[in-house]
Design a protein around this motif. Sequence first.
Motif, mmCIF file in Angstrom:
data_model
loop_
_atom_site.group_PDB
_atom_site.id
_atom_site.type_symbol
_atom_site.label_atom_id
_atom_site.label_comp_id
_atom_site.label_asym_id
_atom_site.label_seq_id
_atom_site.Cartn_x
_atom_site.Cartn_y
_atom_site.Cartn_z
ATOM 1 N N ARG A 49 6.598 0.365 -5.310
ATOM 2 C CA ARG A 49 7.457 0.261 -4.350
ATOM 3 C C ARG A 49 6.863 -1.090 -3.387
ATOM 4 O O ARG A 49 5.803 -0.737 -3.075
ATOM 5 C CB ARG A 49 7.700 1.429 -3.331
ATOM 6 C CG ARG A 49 8.585 1.137 -2.154
ATOM 7 C CD ARG A 49 8.743 2.490 -1.491
ATOM 8 N NE ARG A 49 9.824 2.251 -0.398
ATOM 9 C CZ ARG A 49 9.873 1.789 0.717
ATOM 10 N NH1 ARG A 49 8.439 1.611 1.167
ATOM 11 N NH2 ARG A 49 10.684 1.425 1.707
ATOM 12 N N GLY A 65 -0.627 12.330 -0.124
ATOM 13 C CA GLY A 65 -0.994 12.743 -1.711
ATOM 14 C C GLY A 65 -1.962 13.874 -1.561
ATOM 15 O O GLY A 65 -1.813 14.807 -2.393
ATOM 16 N N ASP A 86 3.030 -0.448 -2.725
ATOM 17 C CA ASP A 86 2.611 1.128 -2.917
ATOM 18 C C ASP A 86 3.033 1.546 -4.314
ATOM 19 O O ASP A 86 4.029 1.253 -4.733
ATOM 20 C CB ASP A 86 3.381 1.876 -1.987
ATOM 21 C CG ASP A 86 2.860 1.523 -0.446
ATOM 22 O OD1 ASP A 86 1.827 2.136 -0.225
ATOM 23 O OD2 ASP A 86 3.780 1.156 0.312
ATOM 24 N N PRO A 119 0.336 7.119 3.517
ATOM 25 C CA PRO A 119 0.468 7.863 1.974
ATOM 26 C C PRO A 119 -0.462 8.500 1.523
ATOM 27 O O PRO A 119 -0.233 9.409 0.756
ATOM 28 C CB PRO A 119 0.662 6.547 1.395
ATOM 29 C CG PRO A 119 1.140 5.521 2.389
ATOM 30 C CD PRO A 119 0.530 5.986 3.829
ATOM 31 N N ARG A 120 -1.608 8.236 1.688
ATOM 32 C CA ARG A 120 -2.997 8.705 1.139
ATOM 33 C C ARG A 120 -2.914 10.367 1.548
ATOM 34 O O ARG A 120 -3.182 11.140 0.833
ATOM 35 C CB ARG A 120 -4.065 8.112 1.230
ATOM 36 C CG ARG A 120 -5.278 8.576 0.629
ATOM 37 C CD ARG A 120 -6.661 7.451 0.404
ATOM 38 N NE ARG A 120 -6.243 6.136 0.210
ATOM 39 C CZ ARG A 120 -6.263 5.912 -1.070
ATOM 40 N NH1 ARG A 120 -6.387 6.719 -2.087
ATOM 41 N NH2 ARG A 120 -5.837 4.516 -1.585
ATOM 42 N N LEU A 180 -11.007 12.285 -5.274
ATOM 43 C CA LEU A 180 -10.099 11.325 -5.361
ATOM 44 C C LEU A 180 -10.537 9.870 -4.850
ATOM 45 O O LEU A 180 -11.148 9.693 -3.929
ATOM 46 C CB LEU A 180 -8.612 11.499 -4.620
ATOM 47 C CG LEU A 180 -8.122 12.968 -5.213
ATOM 48 C CD1 LEU A 180 -6.639 13.014 -4.590
ATOM 49 C CD2 LEU A 180 -8.073 12.942 -6.731
ATOM 50 N N ARG A 193 -2.541 -6.346 -2.917
ATOM 51 C CA ARG A 193 -3.234 -4.967 -2.527
ATOM 52 C C ARG A 193 -2.379 -4.072 -3.325
ATOM 53 O O ARG A 193 -1.228 -3.990 -2.789
ATOM 54 C CB ARG A 193 -3.580 -4.782 -1.246
ATOM 55 C CG ARG A 193 -4.393 -3.596 -0.998
ATOM 56 C CD ARG A 193 -4.587 -3.352 0.436
ATOM 57 N NE ARG A 193 -5.055 -2.087 0.607
ATOM 58 C CZ ARG A 193 -6.760 -2.044 0.727
ATOM 59 N NH1 ARG A 193 -7.310 -3.146 0.683
ATOM 60 N NH2 ARG A 193 -7.053 -0.886 0.783
ATOM 61 N N ALA A 219 4.219 9.551 0.604
ATOM 62 C CA ALA A 219 3.161 9.156 -0.335
ATOM 63 C C ALA A 219 3.665 8.024 -1.000
ATOM 64 O O ALA A 219 2.707 6.990 -1.685
ATOM 65 C CB ALA A 219 2.733 10.509 -1.391
ATOM 66 N N ARG A 220 4.853 7.759 -1.260
ATOM 67 C CA ARG A 220 5.496 6.742 -2.138
ATOM 68 C C ARG A 220 5.548 5.434 -1.279
ATOM 69 O O ARG A 220 5.762 4.469 -1.427
ATOM 70 C CB ARG A 220 6.776 6.998 -2.645
ATOM 71 C CG ARG A 220 6.950 7.760 -3.749
ATOM 72 C CD ARG A 220 8.064 8.538 -4.130
ATOM 73 N NE ARG A 220 9.409 7.743 -4.285
ATOM 74 C CZ ARG A 220 10.596 8.096 -4.685
ATOM 75 N NH1 ARG A 220 10.691 9.236 -4.724
ATOM 76 N NH2 ARG A 220 11.441 7.390 -4.475
ATOM 77 N N GLY A 221 4.983 5.451 -0.126
ATOM 78 C CA GLY A 221 4.970 4.319 1.048
ATOM 79 C C GLY A 221 6.204 4.400 2.055
ATOM 80 O O GLY A 221 6.318 3.266 2.482
ATOM 81 N N ASP A 225 -1.934 -0.062 -3.175
ATOM 82 C CA ASP A 225 -2.396 0.921 -2.644
ATOM 83 C C ASP A 225 -1.806 2.212 -3.466
ATOM 84 O O ASP A 225 -0.435 2.584 -3.551
ATOM 85 C CB ASP A 225 -1.753 0.923 -1.369
ATOM 86 C CG ASP A 225 -2.832 0.523 -0.189
ATOM 87 O OD1 ASP A 225 -3.949 0.246 -0.408
ATOM 88 O OD2 ASP A 225 -2.086 0.031 0.778
ATOM 89 N N ALA A 226 -2.646 2.784 -4.268
ATOM 90 C CA ALA A 226 -2.225 3.890 -5.061
ATOM 91 C C ALA A 226 -2.532 5.323 -4.573
ATOM 92 O O ALA A 226 -3.847 5.520 -4.282
ATOM 93 C CB ALA A 226 -2.879 3.663 -6.677
ATOM 94 N N VAL A 227 -1.614 5.939 -4.683
ATOM 95 C CA VAL A 227 -1.880 7.292 -4.619
ATOM 96 C C VAL A 227 -1.498 8.297 -5.540
ATOM 97 O O VAL A 227 -0.382 8.305 -6.346
ATOM 98 C CB VAL A 227 -1.082 7.984 -3.341
ATOM 99 C CG1 VAL A 227 -1.136 9.440 -3.248
ATOM 100 C CG2 VAL A 227 -1.167 7.180 -1.975
ATOM 101 N N LEU A 228 -2.530 8.929 -6.118
ATOM 102 C CA LEU A 228 -2.433 9.790 -7.353
ATOM 103 C C LEU A 228 -2.507 11.213 -7.158
ATOM 104 O O LEU A 228 -3.395 11.595 -6.383
ATOM 105 C CB LEU A 228 -3.419 9.265 -8.533
ATOM 106 C CG LEU A 228 -3.841 7.864 -8.416
ATOM 107 C CD1 LEU A 228 -4.692 7.464 -9.482
ATOM 108 C CD2 LEU A 228 -2.611 7.188 -8.966
ATOM 109 N N TYR A 233 2.549 5.385 -6.599
ATOM 110 C CA TYR A 233 2.322 6.711 -6.334
ATOM 111 C C TYR A 233 2.788 7.254 -7.823
ATOM 112 O O TYR A 233 3.659 7.165 -8.427
ATOM 113 C CB TYR A 233 3.413 7.201 -5.517
ATOM 114 C CG TYR A 233 3.506 8.680 -5.173
ATOM 115 C CD1 TYR A 233 2.290 9.454 -4.971
ATOM 116 C CD2 TYR A 233 4.540 9.634 -5.462
ATOM 117 C CE1 TYR A 233 2.452 10.726 -4.851
ATOM 118 C CE2 TYR A 233 4.487 10.926 -5.371
ATOM 119 C CZ TYR A 233 3.581 11.422 -5.162
ATOM 120 O OH TYR A 233 3.371 12.806 -5.247
#
Lengths: 228, 436
Positions: free
Chosen positions: B375, A147, B360, A143-144, A227, B321, A180-182, B323-326, B362
């Motif tokens: 999610r 992104g 997750d 996902p990262r 980031l 946990r 990216a949303r998993g 897990d963030a994707v920005l 996003y």
Amino acid sequence: MNESERKEHRVRVFVVDDHPLVRSGVRSELEGRVDVVGTAGDVEEALSGITAARPDVVLVDVHMPGGGGAELIRRVLAAAPSEAGDEAAAVPRFLALSVSDAADDVISVIRAGARGYLTKTVSGAELAEAIGRVAAGDAVFSPRLAGFVLDAFAGTMPLPSDPELDQLTARERDVLRLIARGYAYKEVARRLNLSVKTVETHVSSVLRKLQLSSRHELTRWATERRLV
Amino acid sequence: MSVRDPLSASRLTRRRDGRWIAGVCNGLAAALGVPVAALRAVVVVLALGNLPAVALLYALAWAFLPPGGDVDAGPGPGAAGAPAGGARPPAGFGIGGRPADPLDAVAVLAIVAGAVLLLGQFTAWLPGSVVAPAVLGIVGAGLAWGWGGRSAPGGGEGGGASGGAALVTGRRDRFRPLVVAVGVSLVFVGGVATLAAVSDLRLIGRSAAGAAVLTAGAVLLLGPGMARLARNLADERRQRIRSEERAEVAAHLHDGVLQTLALIQKRAGDDKAVRSLARRQERELRTWLYGGGSNGEAGEATVATLLRRELDDVEDRYGVRLDAVLVGDAPLDDAGRALVAAGREAALNAARHAGVDTVDVYLEVEPERVSLFVRDRGRGFDPAAVPPDRRGVADSISARVRRHGGTAEVRSAPGEGAEVELSVPRAPVRVEDKPR
């Protein structure tokens, strides 16, 4: 190699990481899923080890003494015969494994030739699946990484030097967003009503763009944007 | 300068041991490695030919050259007997502390040549009314340079020699401002007088050649010392920055990482606590390493920083946990605030009910809207048959974003996890707010 051949022999994996703890941890997590044929702690050791062990996939750490993963990948690929013909199987494929979140680390190792990038928090099952995917020639996007790529290709350049390489198609963008949303590839396929194979094709094409695009944003972005 | 420096014997100084007048020939002979008698003979012959020129040169050398070693003074008495010299300047500082340099000889030759050229012209073409002010100016420059220029390491001069030398140094120190002032005014007066006397412009052109050679010599003499001084200062600065950085890293590792490791060892039996401790430390270290100072600081309020703060808080409370994707960022407005608040609720929901340890998140900022996805792959539920308590939460999530013209959608099925999709339109902002 195709699907049936892949089933017959287990994927041969070589682990390169400067921390012995990580090497043994990865080895034990992959136990029974793939064959770990060797490990190395630095670039020089890895170069000779890879030549001797002829692995299908090399798991490589991004940061290592004596040059990082990008350096190792470049040197192995430079030494290898061209990818065409019978020799193709002799060139290992690379999967980067790292704790680093720095965008330039990720982008540089991908641009050096890695087929994917995973963070070390990944589970053993996920890692084994990713290794199988890379061995089959597909790309692995966490996902990262998805992104990062979306961010790097965001916005439009006034005059892309090569539109084919410098921009993502709408479909590729959709796929990356879901990753990216998993979403796993299978889930992406179901969500977009595509076959898994098509999703893999899109991701591989994004990887190719990432590696070949001359988009100066890619490098500038990587250095400017740090980031978390 | 210091006699303890083994190189000083070959350095260009005036040497008072065995001197005739001020030790100029003596020092020069030592520096050039020629017998002092031969040098003196040459000087005397030259003086017979043009006494004023040689006298001027000698005076110049007197003023310019630092007083040098009475060579055989031992290190012991020097250090003990000269309090002023106790603080020896670091090697390489200033003119006086310079090691031998072949450039010195070149510089001296250039000055000599320039001065002879200049003097020859003046004496041949000009009346004494011009020569006198010119000589005055040059001697003034010599005084100002020779005494003023060495002020910084001055305390160390003569330090290695003897108590007598220290006394001399003390006198020099006392007189320095006066001497420098006299020198500067001599330069000024001499310059003005010369200009006034030289009415013929051709002559200025001719003497310019001599002046240029003189200047070049001075630069050669001064340059290396100055360059070394600058380099030393830069080195010192770099060193200081490096050690400050090291101290900061050490402090951070100590305060954060070591403390956490100690806590983890103490609570090794408590699975959940260990995990949340490790996660919190990881997050902190990442912000510190990769954040580059722009993230996590309270100063700038953006959607991404606010979201990150909220997610950190949820992680801390529930040991899950996130897990963030920005992707992208935007200045915080009311809609952004509502979006983040709704996202926090969604993350809390997932943490409480999904039964998973990873969720997750996003965030994507596009030119016309901001979207947020939360999610999980947990147990999921049938959105059509939600128990009333969870519907309430879902309603509060969607109500928040709808108030700002946004949308909220919940997708889930039993056993298939859940995803909350939130989106708010972005206020039409000025173009500069969105650089990409």
